[in-house]
Design a protein around this motif. Structure first.
Motif, PDB file in Angstrom:
ATOM      1  N   ILE A  72       2.515   3.614  13.149  1.00 57.63           N
ATOM      2  CA  ILE A  72       1.050   3.609  13.245  1.00 57.63           C
ATOM      3  C   ILE A  72       0.414   3.309  11.890  1.00 57.63           C
ATOM      4  CG2 ILE A  72       0.774   6.115  12.959  1.00 57.63           C
ATOM      5  CD1 ILE A  72      -1.364   3.875  15.241  1.00 57.63           C
ATOM      6  N   GLN A  73       0.994   3.820  10.811  1.00 56.02           N
ATOM      7  CA  GLN A  73       0.455   3.535   9.482  1.00 56.02           C
ATOM      8  C   GLN A  73       0.610   2.060   9.130  1.00 56.02           C
ATOM      9  OE1 GLN A  73       1.627   6.238   6.345  1.00 56.02           O
ATOM     10  NE2 GLN A  73       1.309   8.036   7.638  1.00 56.02           N
TER      11      GLN A  73
ATOM     12  N   SER B  40      -3.248  -4.487  10.251  1.00 57.64           N
ATOM     13  CA  SER B  40      -4.440  -4.880  11.010  1.00 57.64           C
ATOM     14  C   SER B  40      -5.688  -4.867  10.134  1.00 57.64           C
ATOM     15  CB  SER B  40      -4.640  -3.954  12.207  1.00 57.64           C
ATOM     16  OG  SER B  40      -3.593  -4.095  13.136  1.00 57.64           O
ATOM     17  N   SER B  41      -5.830  -3.846   9.313  1.00 48.32           N
ATOM     18  CA  SER B  41      -7.007  -3.744   8.445  1.00 48.32           C
ATOM     19  C   SER B  41      -7.043  -4.874   7.427  1.00 48.32           C
ATOM     20  CB  SER B  41      -7.034  -2.393   7.732  1.00 48.32           C
ATOM     21  OG  SER B  41      -7.146  -1.355   8.673  1.00 48.32           O
ATOM     22  N   CYS B  42      -5.904  -5.175   6.829  1.00 57.97           N
ATOM     23  CA  CYS B  42      -5.851  -6.275   5.859  1.00 57.97           C
ATOM     24  C   CYS B  42      -6.114  -7.615   6.540  1.00 57.97           C
ATOM     25  CB  CYS B  42      -4.498  -6.282   5.143  1.00 57.97           C
ATOM     26  SG  CYS B  42      -4.274  -4.894   4.006  1.00 57.97           S
ATOM     27  N   MET B  43      -5.592  -7.788   7.736  1.00 56.78           N
ATOM     28  CA  MET B  43      -5.847  -9.029   8.483  1.00 56.78           C
ATOM     29  C   MET B  43      -7.330  -9.166   8.808  1.00 56.78           C
ATOM     30  SD  MET B  43      -3.145 -10.927   8.964  1.00 56.78           S
ATOM     31  CE  MET B  43      -3.780 -11.978  10.256  1.00 56.78           C
ATOM     32  N   VAL B  44      -7.946  -8.076   9.265  1.00 63.03           N
ATOM     33  CA  VAL B  44      -9.371  -8.126   9.601  1.00 63.03           C
ATOM     34  C   VAL B  44     -10.197  -8.471   8.371  1.00 63.03           C
ATOM     35  CG1 VAL B  44     -11.361  -6.710  10.278  1.00 63.03           C
ATOM     36  CG2 VAL B  44      -9.264  -6.647  11.633  1.00 63.03           C
ATOM     37  N   LEU B  45      -9.907  -7.849   7.243  1.00 61.95           N
ATOM     38  CA  LEU B  45     -10.656  -8.161   6.015  1.00 61.95           C
ATOM     39  C   LEU B  45     -10.566  -9.643   5.667  1.00 61.95           C
ATOM     40  CD1 LEU B  45      -9.871  -5.046   3.818  1.00 61.95           C
ATOM     41  CD2 LEU B  45     -12.134  -5.804   4.553  1.00 61.95           C
TER      42      LEU B  45
ATOM     43  N   LEU C 129     -13.045  -2.914  16.523  1.00 64.31           N
ATOM     44  CA  LEU C 129     -12.641  -3.715  17.679  1.00 64.31           C
ATOM     45  C   LEU C 129     -11.143  -3.988  17.628  1.00 64.31           C
ATOM     46  CD1 LEU C 129     -13.506  -5.440  20.179  1.00 64.31           C
ATOM     47  CD2 LEU C 129     -13.815  -7.343  18.571  1.00 64.31           C
ATOM     48  N   GLN C 130     -10.650  -4.385  16.456  1.00 71.31           N
ATOM     49  CA  GLN C 130      -9.230  -4.685  16.301  1.00 71.31           C
ATOM     50  C   GLN C 130      -8.367  -3.425  16.404  1.00 71.31           C
ATOM     51  OE1 GLN C 130      -7.255  -7.257  16.222  1.00 71.31           O
ATOM     52  NE2 GLN C 130      -5.466  -6.081  15.709  1.00 71.31           N
ATOM     53  N   LEU C 131      -8.775  -2.369  15.704  1.00 72.40           N
ATOM     54  CA  LEU C 131      -7.951  -1.162  15.660  1.00 72.40           C
ATOM     55  C   LEU C 131      -7.949  -0.383  16.973  1.00 72.40           C
ATOM     56  CD1 LEU C 131      -8.829   0.187  12.098  1.00 72.40           C
ATOM     57  CD2 LEU C 131      -6.739  -1.005  12.811  1.00 72.40           C
TER      58      LEU C 131
ATOM     59  N   LEU D 136       0.831  -1.208   0.000  1.00 72.02           N
ATOM     60  CA  LEU D 136       0.000   0.000   0.000  1.00 72.02           C
ATOM     61  C   LEU D 136       0.865   1.257   0.000  1.00 72.02           C
ATOM     62  CD1 LEU D 136      -2.741  -1.060   2.593  1.00 72.02           C
ATOM     63  CD2 LEU D 136      -2.993  -0.876   0.099  1.00 72.02           C
ATOM     64  N   PRO D 137       0.350   2.332  -0.581  1.00 68.84           N
ATOM     65  CA  PRO D 137       1.131   3.581  -0.633  1.00 68.84           C
ATOM     66  C   PRO D 137       1.055   4.343   0.696  1.00 68.84           C
ATOM     67  CG  PRO D 137      -0.957   3.885  -1.737  1.00 68.84           C
ATOM     68  CD  PRO D 137      -0.896   2.440  -1.324  1.00 68.84           C
ATOM     69  N   ILE D 138       1.739   3.802   1.705  1.00 69.77           N
ATOM     70  CA  ILE D 138       1.777   4.441   3.025  1.00 69.77           C
ATOM     71  C   ILE D 138       3.229   4.693   3.400  1.00 69.77           C
ATOM     72  CG2 ILE D 138      -0.383   3.419   3.843  1.00 69.77           C
ATOM     73  CD1 ILE D 138       1.336   1.360   5.357  1.00 69.77           C
ATOM     74  N   ASN D 139       3.431   5.513   4.390  1.00 72.41           N
ATOM     75  CA  ASN D 139       4.777   5.782   4.889  1.00 72.41           C
ATOM     76  C   ASN D 139       5.172   4.633   5.822  1.00 72.41           C
ATOM     77  OD1 ASN D 139       7.120   6.651   6.089  1.00 72.41           O
ATOM     78  ND2 ASN D 139       6.378   8.743   6.450  1.00 72.41           N
TER      79      ASN D 139
END
Length: 155
Positions: free
Chosen positions: A77-78, A84-89, A128-130, A69-72
């Motif tokens: 935290i990013q 976490s978001s990809c794991m939850v999905l 819940l996860q985040l 993903l285009p993140i720093n």
């Protein structure tokens, strides 16, 4: 974030258990079936299935996607939010299927039950996860590093 294999297994176990416990309670409440016996009766099989999905199917692709993903990537935290978001999905995708199969089996309504379960689970699991499980489990991991039991040894 885990820094070695022992920490990874420990962290995966506590996150997985916490999410299965929380999401099982949530789903039982949604279906008007909440009781301690129902919660405990489904906890062990749900945890085993979730742990297997996590370790064998979801984790590697979720991390690959998160790192692409285009993140720093220098900002912790990013990276935490992305992974976490990809794991939850991924976990909601598989565990919603598991829940629908356990509750209803494969019926002509499977797809509509699954889609409904997926979105109901996603709107609960992601925050819940985040906001709760992830921070608490990272804190537990951090505190466990103060003892030596999670350190890797070269035997």
């Amino acid at each position: 974030m885990p820094q070695n294999k022992k920490e990874g297994i420990f962290f995966t176990t506590i996150v997985c258990f916490s999410m299965v416990l929380s999401m099982s309670a949530y789903n039982l409440l949604l279906h008007g079936q909440f009781s301690l016996s129902n919660l405990l009766g489904g906890l062990v099989p749900g945890f085993i299935v979730a742990f297997i999905f996590d370790v064998l199917i979801v984790s590697l692709p979720a991390k690959k996607i998160a790192f692409a993903l285009p993140i720093n990537k220098e900002k912790k935290i990013q990276m935490i939010i992305a992974v976490s978001s990809c794991m939850v999905l991924g976990m909601v995708f598989f565990m919603s299927m598991y829940g629908v199969i356990v509750q209803f089996g494969f019926t002509e309504n499977f797809l509509s039950y699954y889609i409904g379960a997926f979105f109901k689970n996603l709107i609960m699991a992601l925050p819940l996860q985040l906001l709760i499980v992830g921070p608490i489990c990272r804190r537990i991991l951090s505190m466990s590093r103060q003892s030596s039991w999670l350190k890797e040894t070269n035997n």
